[in-house]
Design a protein around this motif. Structure first.
Motif, PDB file in Angstrom:
ATOM      1  N   GLY A 149       0.431  -8.022  -5.681  1.00  0.00           N
ATOM      2  CA  GLY A 149      -0.376  -7.604  -6.788  1.00  0.00           C
ATOM      3  C   GLY A 149      -0.960  -6.335  -6.870  1.00  0.00           C
ATOM      4  N   GLY A 150      -1.450  -6.170  -5.826  1.00  0.00           N
ATOM      5  CA  GLY A 150      -2.182  -4.543  -5.549  1.00  0.00           C
ATOM      6  C   GLY A 150      -1.269  -3.466  -5.779  1.00  0.00           C
ATOM      7  N   LEU A 151      -0.025  -3.653  -5.225  1.00  0.00           N
ATOM      8  CA  LEU A 151       1.018  -2.761  -5.447  1.00  0.00           C
ATOM      9  C   LEU A 151       1.282  -2.700  -6.877  1.00  0.00           C
ATOM     10  CD1 LEU A 151       3.617  -3.186  -2.486  1.00  0.00           C
ATOM     11  CD2 LEU A 151       1.866  -1.483  -2.694  1.00  0.00           C
ATOM     12  N   VAL A 152       1.421  -3.786  -7.805  1.00  0.00           N
ATOM     13  CA  VAL A 152       1.858  -3.740  -9.109  1.00  0.00           C
ATOM     14  C   VAL A 152       0.628  -3.175  -9.766  1.00  0.00           C
ATOM     15  CG1 VAL A 152       2.022  -5.165 -11.217  1.00  0.00           C
ATOM     16  CG2 VAL A 152       3.322  -5.690  -8.916  1.00  0.00           C
ATOM     17  N   PHE A 153      -0.287  -3.368  -9.546  1.00  0.00           N
ATOM     18  CA  PHE A 153      -1.782  -2.683 -10.102  1.00  0.00           C
ATOM     19  C   PHE A 153      -1.805  -1.343 -10.055  1.00  0.00           C
ATOM     20  CE2 PHE A 153      -6.188  -2.158 -10.942  1.00  0.00           C
ATOM     21  CZ  PHE A 153      -6.340  -2.707 -12.386  1.00  0.00           C
ATOM     22  N   LYS A 154      -1.362  -0.976  -8.802  1.00  0.00           N
ATOM     23  CA  LYS A 154      -1.701   0.720  -8.269  1.00  0.00           C
ATOM     24  C   LYS A 154      -0.436   1.577  -9.141  1.00  0.00           C
ATOM     25  CE  LYS A 154      -3.138   4.165  -6.111  1.00  0.00           C
ATOM     26  NZ  LYS A 154      -4.464   4.810  -6.597  1.00  0.00           N
ATOM     27  N   PHE A 155       0.990   1.062  -9.132  1.00  0.00           N
ATOM     28  CA  PHE A 155       2.048   1.803  -9.511  1.00  0.00           C
ATOM     29  C   PHE A 155       2.633   1.351 -10.526  1.00  0.00           C
ATOM     30  CE2 PHE A 155       1.872   2.007  -4.640  1.00  0.00           C
ATOM     31  CZ  PHE A 155       1.802   3.388  -4.475  1.00  0.00           C
ATOM     32  N   GLY A 156       2.312   0.185 -11.071  1.00  0.00           N
ATOM     33  CA  GLY A 156       2.694  -0.323 -12.466  1.00  0.00           C
ATOM     34  C   GLY A 156       2.090   0.301 -13.466  1.00  0.00           C
ATOM     35  N   ARG A 157       0.991   0.897 -13.390  1.00  0.00           N
ATOM     36  CA  ARG A 157       0.316   1.618 -14.549  1.00  0.00           C
ATOM     37  C   ARG A 157       0.371   3.102 -14.742  1.00  0.00           C
ATOM     38  NH1 ARG A 157      -5.670   0.884 -13.599  1.00  0.00           N
ATOM     39  NH2 ARG A 157      -4.865   1.191 -11.383  1.00  0.00           N
TER      40      ARG A 157
END
Length: 161
Positions: free
Chosen positions: A147-155
């Motif tokens: 979830g942290g990776l998605v929030f950091k690199f998904g935006r």
């Protein structure tokens, strides 16, 4: 930071184009992963309330993982690159150190939860001991990490301007 996969071609169907909704989709996906991780751990703690089944000290990995989630996402890619926030006490170097410590804590919590799973629940498996608390600890930390990776690199920051 968030543009590391911008040149990768991935043909999506027309109905799947998110366009300007990318930040919202990434935020919702990261929130669902974070929620699911804590939900699994709360379920394990409710089902196994006794110390002999689930040591209360094992919750430390989830707390460290949550702290890392917030640390990693507290700095933007512009701060790490030096595009924004060039003044202040620590500037770009401080943002990079903060991000490094956040990722270090995230990996440490994930490795610690994996160690708890295997050392306490897989290798020392008793006939009366259920391995679900160990799996729950690992899944909690894994889902928070993803979830942290998605929030950091998904935006993307281009939509903020």
């Amino acid at each position: 930071m968030s543009g590391c996969l911008d040149h990768v071609e991935c043909h999506r169907p027309e109905w799947c184009e998110i366009g300007e909704k990318r930040n919202a989709v990434a935020s919702i996906a990261a929130g669902v992963l974070f929620f699911a991780g804590w939900w699994i751990m709360i379920d394990a703690a409710a089902v196994y309330p006794h110390q002999k089944d689930l040591l209360h000290a094992y919750h430390t990995c989830g707390v460290v993982s949550t702290l890392a989630f917030f640390m990693v996402n507290a700095v933007s890619a512009g701060q790490v690159r030096g595009d924004s926030y060039t003044t202040g006490c620590i500037g770009q170097t401080g943002a990079r150190i903060w991000l490094f410590i956040g990722f270090l804590l995230a990996f440490a919590a994930l490795i610690g939860s994996c160690w708890i799973l295997f050392a306490a629940y897989v290798v020392n498996q008793d006939k009366d001991r259920d391995p679900y608390p160990g799996v729950a600890i690992f899944m909690q930390n894994f889902l928070i990490f993803v979830g942290g990776l998605v929030f950091k690199f998904g935006r993307t920051e281009e939509l903020w301007e």
